[in-house]
Design an enzyme around this catalytic site. Structure first.
Site: not given
Ligand code: NAD
Length: 526
Positions: A242, A263, A297
């Site tokens: 995110s 990303e 995404c």
């Molecule tokens: P998220 O940001 O909650 O989590 C992503 C990852 O980060 C997970 O593995 C999580 O455990 C880890 N994480 C959580 N807190 C963290 C911190 N403080 N430091 C480091 N890592 C941490 O995202 P989500 O809800 O799991 O995924 C969905 C989001 O991802 C959506 O917004 C989607 O658009 C985005 N996404 C983007 C792409 C792209 O290529 N641009 C691809 C897939 C998903």
């Protein structure tokens, strides 16, 4: 593929699970009985416990990965590519296993699980065969032409941290690791707590392909703590997730002066011009809006339609949407699977309910499908969405799309560029030059013409990433492997040190230097 009484695929026996969880890297807390268990979306029951590590485990995993980089980087590119090509073959052969795990852990439809296999196999083959050319040395003229030489070479950064989300556990957990490994780095991958088994299965497969144990480590545990520890120890971080978390990761990485690619999220628009082939535009919209149950995404959440074809397009889109087969099965009999979790169901429902409460009209769906599964949600089409609604410009990340009416191309571009994201966009039009001109005006890292989303993502020789709040850096293509290296300039002189020869008067040297400047200018050298 059969299942047990719960959603667990019948072949997933305890000894199989043990052979994957063996790959959790927790050198410090080894022996601790701390575990984490996700919930299977198909039945709302626990999947399987996976050992949970600590930040100290991450530090130790990075240290052992770093110790392994010298030998790994010393191999030829072809030797490393051999491992990746064997992995490719094993993945293609054993794809049913990983598709079962992806579906069990994440709930998507079989076809969308297969797309992950397809994408990773394509990336593995491409980078194994062509990655070395992206990293070729670059010869440049030396400081003193003829007498000195200079080359820019690429050296691995060291240990790459890969932090990936649950929505594409194979593609995002592994697709970014492959070029990092091929470039001569070790990798520490953080498994998302929802989908660790898919990543661990893949790690085990990579071992069968011949990857040395310390070179790719998988760490598990609470997302925030373990993710932060990864950023605190690695030499480069590739983060997918995110925008809110991406900002934190980017700041943390910047404090350590390490590179990062981020990303992040999107609110992707699709423009239907008045000259579009409406049947194709409707099919492309449905594919791109509802793929991966809308948890992609680059999926489409806003459809911007020219007034002249709005009604015709709306009818065509509703026909396609209401014909989609929503269900849960380990085969290709359904088009759309479940949402991944209770959290996802709550977020998607909240967005739609807020919009409806504020006056949006539901044209299709708009509700959960509990008779299909605990977290299933109907593919949803809305119109009448206004700025005061959360889903207008905020990412919904579910199978929900809103229609907007516009009167010309300029208005379409303005509408598409609204909001803070800039990940992916699409244009349906039969006028190729106009579509191309409009594409360049869109703030989006990728633009698909006459396709909803998959075309640019599948063009793996070109970069993929975001503008604005959708992130920075690119995966795929040249940048997708170069980012895991640093440029190093190697300059050599056949004369010895460049500078005034011993005993020469500096005045003479400066005068010669000035003469050279004028000569270079008149001969147009440099
Ligand atoms: P998220 O940001 O909650 O989590 C992503 C990852 O980060 C997970 O593995 C999580 O455990 C880890 N994480 C959580 N807190 C963290 C911190 N403080 N430091 C480091 N890592 C941490 O995202 P989500 O809800 O799991 O995924 C969905 C989001 O991802 C959506 O917004 C989607 O658009 C985005 N996404 C983007 C792409 C792209 O290529 N641009 C691809 C897939 C998903």
């Amino acid at each position: 593929m059969t299942t047990t009484a719960d959603a667990r695929p019948a072949w997933v026996k305890p000894h199989k699970l043990a052979s994957w969880t063996h790959w959790v890297s927790r050198p410090v807390s080894r022996g601790s009985d701390a575990t984490m268990t996700a919930t299977a979306p198909y039945d709302g029951r626990p999947t399987a416990p996976v050992p949970a590590g600590t930040p100290e485990d991450v530090a130790a995993a990075v240290a052992s990965a770093r110790a392994a980089t010298t030998a790994w980087a010393a191999l030829s590119y072809d030797d490393r590519a051999g491992v990746v090509l064997r992995f490719h073959d094993l993945l293609v052969e054993r794809q049913d296993e990983v598709m079962d795990l992806i579906q069990w852990e994440m709930g998507k439809a079989r076809f969308h699980a297969w797309q992950e296999v397809l994408q990773v196999a394509n990336l593995a083959r491409h980078y194994a065969r062509h990655g070395a050319s992206y990293l070729d040395d670059r010869k440049v003229r030396g400081a003193l032409p003829v007498l000195t030489r200079a080359r820019e070479v690429r050296v691995p950064v060291g240990v790459v941290g890969i932090i990936s989300p649950w929505n594409y556990p194979l593609y995002l957990g592994v697709g970014d690791a492959i070029p990092a490994l091929l470039a001569g780095n070790a990798v520490v991958g953080k498994a998302d707590p929802q989908t660790p088994l898919t990543l661990l299965w893949t790690r085990a497969l990579m071992a069968e392909a011949g990857l040395p144990e310390p070179v790719w480590q998988v760490v598990t545990g609470p997302g925030t703590e373990i993710g932060e520890a990864v950023v605190d120890h690695v030499d480069y971080v590739c983060f997918t997730g995110s925008t809110a978390t991406g900002r934190l990761v980017g700041e943390r990485a910047a404090r350590r002066l390490i590179g990062s690619s981020l990303e992040l999220g999107g609110k992707n628009p699709l423009i239907v011009r008045a000259d579009a082939d409406i049947a194709k535009a409707a099919r492309g919209t449905a594919d791109a809006a509802f793929a991966n149950t809308g948890q992609m995404c680059i999926h489409i959440e806003r459809v911007i339609v020219h007034d002249r074809v709005y009604d015709e397009f709306k009818r065509a889109l509703l026909d396609v949407t209401t014909g989609l087969r929503v269900g849960q099965s380990y085969d290709l009999s359904h088009d759309i699977g479940s949402l991944a979790s209770a959290d996802q169901l709550a977020k998607v429902s909240a967005h739609v309910d807020d919009a409806v409460a504020k006056g949006a009209t539901v044209l299709a769906g708009g509700h959960a499908r509990p008779e299909v599964g605990p977290f299933a949600y109907a593919p949803t089409v809305l119109e009448g969405v206004t700025d005061d609604m959360d889903l207008c410009l905020g990412e919904t990340f579910g199978p929900v799309v809103a229609l907007y009416r516009v009167h010309d191309d300029d208005e379409a571009v303005r509408e598409a560029n609204r909001g803070s994201y800039g990940l992916s966009a699409s244009i349906f039009s039969t006028n190729a030059p106009t579509a191309d001109r409009m594409a360049r005006m869109l703030r989006a890292g990728s633009v698909n013409i006459n396709d909803g989303a998959a075309l640019a993502a599948g063009s793996i020789e070109a970069g993929m990433g975001g503008m604005g709040d959708s992130g920075s850096g690119r995966r795929h293509g040249a940048e997708g492997i170069r980012k895991y290296t640093q440029a190093q300039t190697i300059a050599s002189s056949s004369l010895g040190p460049v500078g005034p020869p011993p005993g020469a008067a500096l005045e003479t040297f400066v005068a010669l230097g000035n003469r050279q400047l004028r000569l270079f200018r008149s001969l147009r050298i440099r």
